[in-house]
Enzyme design. Structure first.
Site, PDB file in Angstrom:
ATOM      1  N   VAL A 263       1.186  -1.148   0.280  1.00  0.00           N
ATOM      2  CA  VAL A 263       0.483  -0.105  -0.035  1.00  0.00           C
ATOM      3  C   VAL A 263       1.017   1.222  -0.119  1.00  0.00           C
ATOM      4  CG1 VAL A 263      -1.584   1.114   1.117  1.00  0.00           C
ATOM      5  CG2 VAL A 263      -1.691  -1.098   0.938  1.00  0.00           C
ATOM      6  N   HIS A 520      10.640  -4.283  20.486  1.00  0.00           N
ATOM      7  CA  HIS A 520       8.891  -3.895  20.782  1.00  0.00           C
ATOM      8  C   HIS A 520       8.834  -1.683  20.277  1.00  0.00           C
ATOM      9  CE1 HIS A 520       9.269  -6.664  24.030  1.00  0.00           C
ATOM     10  NE2 HIS A 520      10.062  -7.345  22.684  1.00  0.00           N
TER      11      HIS A 520
HETATM   12  C1  LIG Z   1      12.439 -10.128  16.321  1.00  0.00           C
HETATM   13  C2  LIG Z   1      11.928 -10.009  16.965  1.00  0.00           C
HETATM   14  C3  LIG Z   1      11.696 -10.835  18.630  1.00  0.00           C
HETATM   15  C4  LIG Z   1      10.311 -10.649  18.990  1.00  0.00           C
HETATM   16  N1  LIG Z   1       9.579 -10.640  20.274  1.00  0.00           N
HETATM   17  C5  LIG Z   1       8.511 -10.978  21.239  1.00  0.00           C
HETATM   18  C6  LIG Z   1       8.486 -11.683  21.613  1.00  0.00           C
HETATM   19  O1  LIG Z   1       8.653 -13.016  21.908  1.00  0.00           O
HETATM   20  N2  LIG Z   1       7.288 -11.966  22.533  1.00  0.00           N
HETATM   21  C7  LIG Z   1       6.571 -10.737  22.509  1.00  0.00           C
HETATM   22  O2  LIG Z   1       5.175 -10.485  22.984  1.00  0.00           O
HETATM   23  N3  LIG Z   1       6.910  -9.766  21.232  1.00  0.00           N
HETATM   24  C8  LIG Z   1       7.650  -9.675  20.456  1.00  0.00           C
HETATM   25  N4  LIG Z   1       8.014  -8.519  19.001  1.00  0.00           N
HETATM   26  C9  LIG Z   1       7.039  -8.081  19.430  1.00  0.00           C
HETATM   27  C10 LIG Z   1       5.958  -8.134  18.551  1.00  0.00           C
HETATM   28  O3  LIG Z   1       5.740  -9.958  17.320  1.00  0.00           O
HETATM   29  C11 LIG Z   1       5.376  -7.226  17.658  1.00  0.00           C
HETATM   30  O4  LIG Z   1       5.629  -6.062  18.363  1.00  0.00           O
HETATM   31  C12 LIG Z   1       4.366  -6.988  17.034  1.00  0.00           C
HETATM   32  O5  LIG Z   1       4.682  -8.157  15.937  1.00  0.00           O
HETATM   33  C13 LIG Z   1       3.635  -5.752  16.450  1.00  0.00           C
HETATM   34  O6  LIG Z   1       2.563  -5.658  15.607  1.00  0.00           O
HETATM   35  P1  LIG Z   1       1.818  -5.192  14.763  1.00  0.00           P
HETATM   36  O7  LIG Z   1       0.457  -5.858  14.317  1.00  0.00           O
HETATM   37  O8  LIG Z   1       2.229  -3.753  14.932  1.00  0.00           O
HETATM   38  O9  LIG Z   1       2.908  -5.243  13.329  1.00  0.00           O
HETATM   39  P2  LIG Z   1       3.452  -6.638  12.409  1.00  0.00           P
HETATM   40  O10 LIG Z   1       3.120  -7.410  12.831  1.00  0.00           O
HETATM   41  O11 LIG Z   1       4.482  -6.264  12.332  1.00  0.00           O
HETATM   42  O12 LIG Z   1       2.413  -6.756  11.234  1.00  0.00           O
HETATM   43  C14 LIG Z   1       2.784  -5.885  10.230  1.00  0.00           C
HETATM   44  C15 LIG Z   1       2.702  -6.041   8.608  1.00  0.00           C
HETATM   45  O13 LIG Z   1       1.608  -4.861   7.878  1.00  0.00           O
HETATM   46  C16 LIG Z   1       2.684  -5.323   6.978  1.00  0.00           C
HETATM   47  N5  LIG Z   1       2.935  -3.698   5.785  1.00  0.00           N
HETATM   48  C17 LIG Z   1       3.754  -3.301   6.217  1.00  0.00           C
HETATM   49  N6  LIG Z   1       3.729  -1.755   5.122  1.00  0.00           N
HETATM   50  C18 LIG Z   1       2.625  -2.561   4.955  1.00  0.00           C
HETATM   51  C19 LIG Z   1       2.583  -1.753   3.593  1.00  0.00           C
HETATM   52  N7  LIG Z   1       2.837  -0.480   2.975  1.00  0.00           N
HETATM   53  N8  LIG Z   1       1.972  -2.411   2.458  1.00  0.00           N
HETATM   54  C20 LIG Z   1       0.847  -3.630   2.869  1.00  0.00           C
HETATM   55  N9  LIG Z   1       1.620  -4.295   3.967  1.00  0.00           N
HETATM   56  C21 LIG Z   1       2.057  -4.006   4.696  1.00  0.00           C
HETATM   57  C22 LIG Z   1       4.475  -6.299   6.992  1.00  0.00           C
HETATM   58  O14 LIG Z   1       4.286  -6.641   6.220  1.00  0.00           O
HETATM   59  C23 LIG Z   1       3.317  -6.483   8.212  1.00  0.00           C
HETATM   60  O15 LIG Z   1       2.830  -7.889   7.616  1.00  0.00           O
HETATM   61  C24 LIG Z   1       9.708  -9.188  18.504  1.00  0.00           C
HETATM   62  C25 LIG Z   1       9.663  -9.087  17.491  1.00  0.00           C
HETATM   63  C26 LIG Z   1      10.442  -8.915  16.933  1.00  0.00           C
HETATM   64  C27 LIG Z   1      11.161  -8.431  15.680  1.00  0.00           C
END
Ligand SMILES: Cc1cc2nc3c(=O)[nH]c(=O)nc-3n(C[C@H](O)[C@H](O)[C@H](O)COP(=O)(O)OP(=O)(O)OC[C@H]3O[C@@H](n4cnc5c(N)ncnc54)[C@H](O)[C@@H]3O)c2cc1C
Ligand SMILES: *[C@@H]1O[C@H](CO)[C@@H](O)[C@H](O)[C@H]1NC(C)=O
Ligand SMILES: *[C@@H]1O[C@H](CO)[C@@H](O)[C@H](O)[C@H]1NC(C)=O
Ligand SMILES: *[C@@H]1O[C@H](CO)[C@@H](O)[C@H](O)[C@H]1NC(C)=O
Length: 581
Positions: A263, A520
């Site tokens: 997007v 985070h």
């Molecule tokens: C390596 C790592 C380890 C972690 N360990 C832990 C843990 O042990 N326990 C815990 O609770 N949390 C952990 N976290 C944190 C947790 O997983 C995240 O905070 C959480 O998944 C964030 O969710 P979200 O929905 O905000 O974003 P995300 O899950 O990152 O989702 C965003 C989505 O949007 C998509 N996207 C982005 N921009 C666009 C666009 N322009 N067009 C279309 N699609 C798009 C992306 O591809 C992605 O799929 C960890 C994170 C990472 C990276």
């Protein structure tokens, strides 16, 4: 082994996994790609199928009359995302946005490079497909402060408990037979299990001796103490948001998931109403998809603010400096927060045994602790994630140089500490840091990454709080278990810390050398300023942000569970608002 060899072996395995991904062994599990054509009209458009977006996709499509269109930049999660022991191989691959922080000239100076690798998932399930499985709700005070920030009591801990319960499926008899079982979900989509190995128990006892409590179930609201954590692992399989919330409903006819599609802009009309999104499909075609009801942004804490800014929602001056016309002047990207990690290492008893690891489990035995500096306080100041390794310097090397990207001198010292010894590798963070970072546009090209300033340690009190937290944590070396085995805190030898004349100065210097992110990222489009308490973007109609960006402040502990709950509640808010119309 040196860092180069360790990294080369990780790289070789990643290459093999990439080859294996051509077999698409797991693709049967995921919803099929349903490309939409230009000007297609949906009821809801969900941008990003990560932790929050997958929950939204599921809950909004429960009503068969609603056409729900999900647009995700990544593709299907490959096999290695599902196998718990392989998490070290997931970042810095095609499944990662591979964002890096801006060099602030102060933090991240003593590393492989002078910036941080800010892993974030670009795949169905988003970061929950790459994350480290800890399932920790956080402290009740975190949510009660959300209620204060929004002036809306429905965000309080008490009022969110039903949503936590709704999301979870726990079958662990220990938890279900405990006092705390009434706080746990048994019928939700997201399977949860608990650390079941015995090795961490001696550590829990050691921390107990130092005055910390041992906690039965941290998710029941009493967080101050040390405990065996729960994981988003069930039946040996990662419970990413895609696995939990998309896979079971992949055949819903009213759900359209368009993969590998970016997007690039939210279209907002002259009545300040979000009407659709522009996107670039996998073959490079630009199309517009229209939303009759709402557009829901769940692109993660870096991409959601970037997308809002590209669409004219953000700080006026910043947008105007790029020639973007301003739709709503809001502090988007200003309140960025993350839990900075400080790595601590303890060397324990001699052992020639190596732990055999079961790929269906979290890679090594682990325990978690929440501690307070002020012992009369009822909520935590710091959180520690603790990993135990036995005579396996190579595994420590992976943690040091692949999961985190610490300096090779540090990894070499950790390697040496791990030979023929049990080692405790601890990741310590402040639960509620004061420092704030920023997310800014790099350019108006939607394919450029945003500029990310972590702001780590920009509030000087944070550095002092880290030192106090470390001093509280390392008291454990006085416990009978630690003294009995001759345990040592590893006081790393950093060239720039040799002038420290007292222990506080040494730890201050240490923090700057042994820091990284815990991934985070959050609070970049917070409720209270950018969003109202129903997650609507202030000044724009039919547009909400529902991911980690929307938190007013970080929760103590890992944030995935908080993001799931935020999305569960968002879906309810949206359904209720529609039924009133
Ligand atoms: C390596 C790592 C380890 C972690 N360990 C832990 C843990 O042990 N326990 C815990 O609770 N949390 C952990 N976290 C944190 C947790 O997983 C995240 O905070 C959480 O998944 C964030 O969710 P979200 O929905 O905000 O974003 P995300 O899950 O990152 O989702 C965003 C989505 O949007 C998509 N996207 C982005 N921009 C666009 C666009 N322009 N067009 C279309 N699609 C798009 C992306 O591809 C992605 O799929 C960890 C994170 C990472 C990276
Ligand atoms: C170490 O000190 C030198 C000289 O003051 C400085 O240039 C360098 O940035 C410092 N390195 C770290 C990692 O702090
Ligand atoms: C967020 O955290 C900061 C720092 O801890 C605190 O001063 C502020 O009051 C918090 N904001 C809200 C809305 O809770
Ligand atoms: C480990 O092996 C070495 C070499 O065989 C031996 O000297 C040492 O005592 C062993 N240590 C333990 C704890 O068994």
């Amino acid at each position: 082994m040196d860092v180069g060899t360790a990294l080369a072996s990780v790289q070789a395995i990643k290459g093999a996994l990439l080859l294996l991904s051509a077999l698409a062994l797991t693709s049967y599990k995921w919803p099929v790609d349903k490309p939409l054509s230009d000007s297609a009209t949906c009821d809801y458009i969900v941008i990003g199928a990560g932790t929050a977006g997958s929950v939204m996709a599921n809950r909004l499509s429960e009503d068969p009359r609603s056409i729900v269109c999900v647009i995700e930049a990544g593709g299907d999660p490959p096999l290695e995302t599902e196998i718990p022991s392989l998490f070290a191989y997931l970042p810095k691959t095609y499944m990662d946005w591979n964002f890096i922080s801006e060099d602030d000239g102060y933090t991240a100076q003593y590393r492989q490079q002078t910036y941080l690798n800010l892993a974030q998932g670009k795949v169905l399930g988003g970061s929950s497909s790459l994350n480290h499985f800890y399932h920790i709700r956080g402290d009740p005070k975190d949510y009660d402060d959300w209620a204060t920030a929004t002036g809306d009591d429905t965000w309080s801990w008490q009022n969110l408990i039903p949503y936590f319960i709704k999301s979870e499926r726990i079958e662990d008899p220990y938890i279900l037979n405990s006092q705390s079982s009434k706080y746990c979900g048994t019928n939700g989509y997201m399977g949860i299990t608990r650390e079941s190995r015995d090795l961490p128990l001696k550590y829990l006892e050691a921390f107990k001796e130092m005055g910390h409590k041992i906690i039965e179930n941290v998710n029941a609201g009493d967080t101050l103490g040390f405990f065996l954590p729960m994981f988003t692992i069930f039946g040996g399989v990662r419970q990413s948001s895609a696995e939990s919330f998309l896979s079971p409903i992949k055949n819903r006819e009213n759900l359209f998931i368009m993969k590998n599609t970016l997007v690039t802009k939210i279209v907002i009309d002259e009545n300040l109403q979000a009407t659709g999104v522009e996107c670039k499909t996998s073959d490079g075609t630009s199309i517009t998809i229209l939303a009759q009801k709402e557009i829901i942004v769940s692109a993660g804490a870096f991409n959601s603010p970037k997308l809002l800014m590209l669409s004219g929602i953000g700080p006026k001056e910043h947008l105007e400096s790029f020639g973007i016309s301003v739709v709503s002047d809001l502090p988007v990207g200003e309140n960025s927060q993350d839990h900075m990690a400080v790595i601590l290492v303890h060397q324990l008893e001699e052992t020639n045994d190596t732990l055999t690891s079961d790929p269906s489990q979290f890679p090594v035995p682990t325990f978690v602790g929440f501690g307070a500096i002020d012992k009369t306080q009822s909520y935590p100041d710091y959180v520690t994630l603790n990993l135990i390794s036995r005579n396996s310097p190579a595994a420590l090397m992976q943690l040091c140089s692949s999961v985190f990207s610490l300096h090779e001198n540090i990894c070499a010292q950790i390697y040496a500490a791990g030979e023929g010894r049990e080692v405790l590798f601890s990741v310590l963070s402040l639960g509620r840091p004061l420092s704030r970072g920023q997310v800014r546009l790099q350019s108006t090209n939607p394919e450029d990454p945003p500029k990310i300033y972590t702001g780590f340690l920009s509030a000087t009190l944070d550095l002092q709080n880290y030192v106090d937290s470390i001093l509280d944590f390392v008291r454990v070396t006085e416990s009978s278990y630690f003294t009995g085995v001759g345990a040592q805190t590893i006081y790393f030898d950093f060239p720039n810390c040799s002038s420290a004349t007292n222990i506080r100065d040494y730890w201050e210097c240490y923090v700057l050398h042994m820091m990284d992110t815990t991934f985070h990222y959050s609070a970049t489009c917070p409720m209270g300023t950018v969003l109202d308490s129903s997650l609507k973007v202030v000044g724009v109609n039919k547009l909400r942000v529902v991911d980690a960006s929307a938190m007013p402040n970080l929760t103590s502990g890992n944030i995935n569970a908080a993001v799931v709950v935020l999305a569960e509640k968002a879906a309810d808010i949206i359904k209720r608002s529609q039924s009133c119309e």
